[in-house]
Scaffold this motif. Sequence first.
Motif, PDB file in Angstrom:
ATOM      1  N   THR A 193       2.407   4.708  -6.542  1.00  0.00           N
ATOM      2  CA  THR A 193       2.524   6.096  -6.998  1.00  0.00           C
ATOM      3  C   THR A 193       3.850   6.698  -6.545  1.00  0.00           C
ATOM      4  OG1 THR A 193       0.127   6.366  -7.028  1.00  0.00           O
ATOM      5  CG2 THR A 193       1.447   8.381  -6.914  1.00  0.00           C
ATOM      6  N   LEU A 194       4.224   6.482  -5.299  1.00  0.00           N
ATOM      7  CA  LEU A 194       5.485   7.020  -4.782  1.00  0.00           C
ATOM      8  C   LEU A 194       6.691   6.350  -5.438  1.00  0.00           C
ATOM      9  CD1 LEU A 194       4.560   7.233  -0.990  1.00  0.00           C
ATOM     10  CD2 LEU A 194       4.925   9.165  -2.566  1.00  0.00           C
ATOM     11  N   ALA A 195       6.636   5.034  -5.582  1.00  0.00           N
ATOM     12  CA  ALA A 195       7.777   4.298  -6.136  1.00  0.00           C
ATOM     13  C   ALA A 195       8.017   4.624  -7.606  1.00  0.00           C
ATOM     14  CB  ALA A 195       7.572   2.797  -5.952  1.00  0.00           C
ATOM     15  N   PHE A 196       6.937   4.814  -8.366  1.00  0.00           N
ATOM     16  CA  PHE A 196       7.067   5.059  -9.802  1.00  0.00           C
ATOM     17  C   PHE A 196       7.001   6.539 -10.161  1.00  0.00           C
ATOM     18  CE2 PHE A 196       5.823   0.566  -9.888  1.00  0.00           C
ATOM     19  CZ  PHE A 196       6.734   0.070 -10.802  1.00  0.00           C
ATOM     20  N   GLY A 197       6.666   7.394  -9.208  1.00  0.00           N
ATOM     21  CA  GLY A 197       6.599   8.821  -9.491  1.00  0.00           C
ATOM     22  C   GLY A 197       5.424   9.212 -10.365  1.00  0.00           C
ATOM     23  N   GLY A 198       4.373   8.430 -10.335  1.00  0.00           N
ATOM     24  CA  GLY A 198       3.170   8.691 -11.119  1.00  0.00           C
ATOM     25  C   GLY A 198       2.117   7.659 -10.804  1.00  0.00           C
ATOM     26  N   GLU A 199       0.923   7.851 -11.339  1.00  0.00           N
ATOM     27  CA  GLU A 199      -0.209   7.003 -10.977  1.00  0.00           C
ATOM     28  C   GLU A 199      -0.499   5.856 -11.940  1.00  0.00           C
ATOM     29  OE1 GLU A 199      -3.545   9.566 -10.370  1.00  0.00           O
ATOM     30  OE2 GLU A 199      -2.611  10.553  -8.655  1.00  0.00           O
ATOM     31  N   GLN A 200       0.253   5.728 -13.025  1.00  0.00           N
ATOM     32  CA  GLN A 200      -0.074   4.706 -14.028  1.00  0.00           C
ATOM     33  C   GLN A 200      -0.083   3.292 -13.445  1.00  0.00           C
ATOM     34  OE1 GLN A 200       3.006   5.900 -16.873  1.00  0.00           O
ATOM     35  NE2 GLN A 200       1.361   6.225 -18.362  1.00  0.00           N
ATOM     36  N   GLU A 201       0.962   2.920 -12.734  1.00  0.00           N
ATOM     37  CA  GLU A 201       1.050   1.563 -12.198  1.00  0.00           C
ATOM     38  C   GLU A 201      -0.012   1.330 -11.126  1.00  0.00           C
ATOM     39  OE1 GLU A 201       3.637   3.491 -12.913  1.00  0.00           O
ATOM     40  OE2 GLU A 201       4.723   2.285 -14.382  1.00  0.00           O
ATOM     41  N   ALA A 202      -0.310   2.366 -10.332  1.00  0.00           N
ATOM     42  CA  ALA A 202      -1.380   2.247  -9.337  1.00  0.00           C
ATOM     43  C   ALA A 202      -2.715   1.991 -10.025  1.00  0.00           C
ATOM     44  CB  ALA A 202      -1.446   3.511  -8.481  1.00  0.00           C
ATOM     45  N   ARG A 203      -2.934   2.612 -11.178  1.00  0.00           N
ATOM     46  CA  ARG A 203      -4.168   2.369 -11.937  1.00  0.00           C
ATOM     47  C   ARG A 203      -4.215   0.937 -12.456  1.00  0.00           C
ATOM     48  NH1 ARG A 203      -3.787   7.879 -13.744  1.00  0.00           N
ATOM     49  NH2 ARG A 203      -2.699   7.268 -15.620  1.00  0.00           N
ATOM     50  N   VAL A 204      -3.069   0.414 -12.920  1.00  0.00           N
ATOM     51  CA  VAL A 204      -3.036  -0.982 -13.371  1.00  0.00           C
ATOM     52  C   VAL A 204      -3.482  -1.893 -12.224  1.00  0.00           C
ATOM     53  CG1 VAL A 204      -1.543  -2.905 -14.072  1.00  0.00           C
ATOM     54  CG2 VAL A 204      -1.292  -0.677 -15.172  1.00  0.00           C
ATOM     55  N   VAL A 205      -2.924  -1.678 -11.038  1.00  0.00           N
ATOM     56  CA  VAL A 205      -3.282  -2.504  -9.882  1.00  0.00           C
ATOM     57  C   VAL A 205      -4.780  -2.412  -9.615  1.00  0.00           C
ATOM     58  CG1 VAL A 205      -2.990  -2.791  -7.382  1.00  0.00           C
ATOM     59  CG2 VAL A 205      -0.992  -2.377  -8.838  1.00  0.00           C
ATOM     60  N   ALA A 206      -5.317  -1.207  -9.567  1.00  0.00           N
ATOM     61  CA  ALA A 206      -6.750  -1.021  -9.290  1.00  0.00           C
ATOM     62  C   ALA A 206      -7.612  -1.682 -10.358  1.00  0.00           C
ATOM     63  CB  ALA A 206      -7.066   0.472  -9.187  1.00  0.00           C
ATOM     64  N   TRP A 207      -7.236  -1.531 -11.611  1.00  0.00           N
ATOM     65  CA  TRP A 207      -8.029  -2.098 -12.710  1.00  0.00           C
ATOM     66  C   TRP A 207      -7.932  -3.616 -12.750  1.00  0.00           C
ATOM     67  CZ3 TRP A 207      -6.752   1.726 -17.288  1.00  0.00           C
ATOM     68  CH2 TRP A 207      -7.277   2.991 -16.982  1.00  0.00           C
ATOM     69  N   VAL A 208      -6.741  -4.169 -12.478  1.00  0.00           N
ATOM     70  CA  VAL A 208      -6.613  -5.628 -12.443  1.00  0.00           C
ATOM     71  C   VAL A 208      -7.501  -6.194 -11.342  1.00  0.00           C
ATOM     72  CG1 VAL A 208      -5.063  -7.561 -11.899  1.00  0.00           C
ATOM     73  CG2 VAL A 208      -4.329  -5.812 -13.528  1.00  0.00           C
TER      74      VAL A 208
END
Length: 177
Positions: A19-34
């Motif tokens: 979230t901090l590195a990308f400035g949003g939660e999209q990539e964090a959601r990908v990680v959680a969903w994977v």
Amino acid sequence: MEIRPERADEYALVEQIHTLAFGGEQEARVVAWVRRSPFYIPELSLVAVVEGRPVGHILFSEVGLQDESGPVRKVVVLAPLAVHPGFQNLGAGKHLVQAGLARLEALGAPLVLVRGHAHYYPRFGFVPSEQLGIRPPFAVAPGEYMARPLSAYTPQYKGVVRYPAAFAAVGYPVEYG
């Protein structure tokens, strides 16, 4: 700096890094969903650790590669890679990519795909995927979608990449699994 598989007690911290590195939660959601999908490979979810605390994370997971005749082959995608802003440009990303590629070689993976900066990933042997006959299922700038052939690679690995449901979090079409 230590590179090792992430632990379950680090999931929230790893998602915060994304979230901090990308400035949003999209990539964090990908990680959680994977992590909750059948395409998750625990030994390929790696953290860079400084003083006992994760400061970076890389995730490799399964996607499909479908050629014109129909068969879908299993391949691996690097997505995402993130380093906490306070630890960027100190080599954590480089060490994570190198460790992941070494693990993929040991597991006999044929190739790894990535959508990323065309100036960063070529240093690790990534080439524009179209050179290998591989296309993403969405439009990207030239050179932004890359592939890294590994020792088990053969030319039969070509076609269109098919992403599982976890990648809907970043707007990718879901066509695998």
